[in-house]
Design a protein around this motif. Structure first.
Motif, short mmCIF file in Angstrom:
data_model
loop_
_atom_site.label_atom_id
_atom_site.label_comp_id
_atom_site.label_asym_id
_atom_site.label_seq_id
_atom_site.Cartn_x
_atom_site.Cartn_y
_atom_site.Cartn_z
N ARG A 46 0.83 -1.21 0.00
CA ARG A 46 0.00 0.00 0.00
C ARG A 46 0.86 1.25 0.00
O ARG A 46 0.54 2.24 -0.67
CB ARG A 46 -0.94 -0.01 1.21
N ALA A 47 1.96 1.22 0.75
CA ALA A 47 2.84 2.38 0.77
C ALA A 47 3.44 2.64 -0.60
O ALA A 47 3.52 3.80 -1.05
CB ALA A 47 3.95 2.17 1.80
N GLU A 48 3.85 1.59 -1.30
CA GLU A 48 4.42 1.75 -2.63
C GLU A 48 3.38 2.30 -3.61
O GLU A 48 3.72 3.07 -4.52
CB GLU A 48 4.97 0.42 -3.14
N MET A 49 2.11 1.94 -3.42
CA MET A 49 1.05 2.40 -4.32
C MET A 49 0.64 3.84 -4.01
O MET A 49 0.33 4.62 -4.92
CB MET A 49 -0.17 1.49 -4.18
N MET A 50 0.67 4.22 -2.73
CA MET A 50 0.04 5.46 -2.31
C MET A 50 1.01 6.60 -1.98
O MET A 50 0.62 7.77 -2.04
CB MET A 50 -0.84 5.19 -1.08
N LEU A 51 2.24 6.29 -1.64
CA LEU A 51 3.18 7.32 -1.20
C LEU A 51 4.23 7.61 -2.26
O LEU A 51 4.79 6.68 -2.85
CB LEU A 51 3.89 6.88 0.09
N PRO A 52 4.54 8.88 -2.50
CA PRO A 52 5.67 9.19 -3.39
C PRO A 52 6.96 8.60 -2.84
O PRO A 52 7.24 8.68 -1.63
CB PRO A 52 5.71 10.72 -3.36
N ALA A 53 7.74 8.01 -3.70
CA ALA A 53 8.95 7.31 -3.26
C ALA A 53 9.96 8.25 -2.61
O ALA A 53 10.78 7.81 -1.79
CB ALA A 53 9.59 6.59 -4.45
N GLN A 54 9.90 9.54 -2.95
CA GLN A 54 10.91 10.47 -2.45
C GLN A 54 10.61 10.99 -1.05
O GLN A 54 11.44 11.70 -0.47
CB GLN A 54 11.06 11.66 -3.41
N LEU A 55 9.43 10.69 -0.50
CA LEU A 55 9.11 11.20 0.83
C LEU A 55 10.07 10.66 1.88
O LEU A 55 10.45 9.50 1.86
CB LEU A 55 7.68 10.81 1.22
N ARG A 56 10.42 11.53 2.80
CA ARG A 56 11.17 11.13 3.99
C ARG A 56 10.17 11.03 5.13
O ARG A 56 9.43 11.97 5.40
CB ARG A 56 12.27 12.13 4.30
N LEU A 57 10.13 9.90 5.81
CA LEU A 57 9.04 9.58 6.72
C LEU A 57 9.49 9.46 8.17
O LEU A 57 10.62 9.05 8.45
CB LEU A 57 8.39 8.26 6.31
N VAL A 58 8.56 9.80 9.06
CA VAL A 58 8.64 9.45 10.47
C VAL A 58 7.34 8.73 10.80
O VAL A 58 6.25 9.21 10.46
CB VAL A 58 8.77 10.69 11.37
N VAL A 59 7.43 7.59 11.42
CA VAL A 59 6.26 6.78 11.73
C VAL A 59 5.68 7.17 13.08
O VAL A 59 6.39 7.39 14.05
CB VAL A 59 6.62 5.27 11.73
N HIS A 60 4.34 7.26 13.13
CA HIS A 60 3.62 7.36 14.40
C HIS A 60 2.64 6.19 14.44
O HIS A 60 1.73 6.10 13.62
CB HIS A 60 2.86 8.68 14.51
#
Length: 204
Positions: A46-60
């Motif tokens: 789902r992340a690969e389908m929905m999120l731009p690959a270049q985003l830098r993430l912090v998980v909550h």
């Protein structure tokens, strides 16, 4: 990551990915956060389908074992994930940092306000074609980030089958400055009420 470290990462452009269920997310979350309810089996897909690959993430995510697992899953999928918010929302608020909310409505409220809202249908085009709320504009989760700038300026009501995909699309729209609300119960409740639907070719 401590709240201060998360805040610093956000100031530098990182995006918080909130993996709690839609209602707790809507009630209170970190500013600009995106939401995607945790499911170990398909989180990476789902992340690969929905999120731009270049985003830098912090998980909550809460509890923290889920956050730890999510960081590992997302990093293995190739995402740049700095870590997770230690102590969750309680620690964030305890450190004095602000939060945001996502407005909610049910399908009865949506029906009453339909003339003043634009409905965003966060399902796939084939679902939209089968039956959708009159006037709804289809924006699947995989297109939401790129198409957010095209969304109408007026108040938006985001709907899907229930509220899982629509929560994500609503979070993207709000991050991009739109006045978006999440419709709890989605098309399941709309159809159960016997409210009017259209069947037509989905917009492209």
């Amino acid at each position: 990551m401590t709240p201060a470290e998360v805040h610093e990462a956000m100031e530098a452009g990182a995006v918080v990915l909130d993996l709690r269920p839609p209602r707790p997310f809507a009630t209170e979350h970190l500013p600009g956060a995106l939401t995607m309810q945790f499911n170990r089996a398909d989180l990476a897909d789902r992340a690969e389908m929905m999120l731009p690959a270049q985003l830098r993430l912090v998980v909550h995510a809460e509890p923290e074992p889920i956050a730890t697992a999510a960081v590992g899953i997302l990093q293995s999928a190739g995402f740049a994930v700095f870590g997770f918010l230690e102590g969750g929302l309680k620690a964030w608020k305890g450190a004095g940092y602000p939060t945001e909310t996502l407005p909610l409505m049910d399908v009865d409220q949506l029906k009453e306000r339909l003339s003043e809202l634009t409905v965003i249908d966060a399902r796939e085009p084939f679902e939209h074609r089968h039956a959708h709320i009159p006037g709804a504009v289809v924006v699947p989760p995989g297109d939401a980030w790129d198409r957010a700038a095209e969304a109408p300026a007026g108040p938006l009501a985001v709907v899907c089958g229930d509220q899982t995909r629509s929560a994500y699309v609503a979070s993207v729209l709000r991050r991009r400055g739109h006045d978006a609300s999440l419709v709890m119960g989605g098309m399941v409740d709309w159809l159960d009420r016997g409210y009017t639907v259209e069947k037509a070719t989905a917009p492209t």
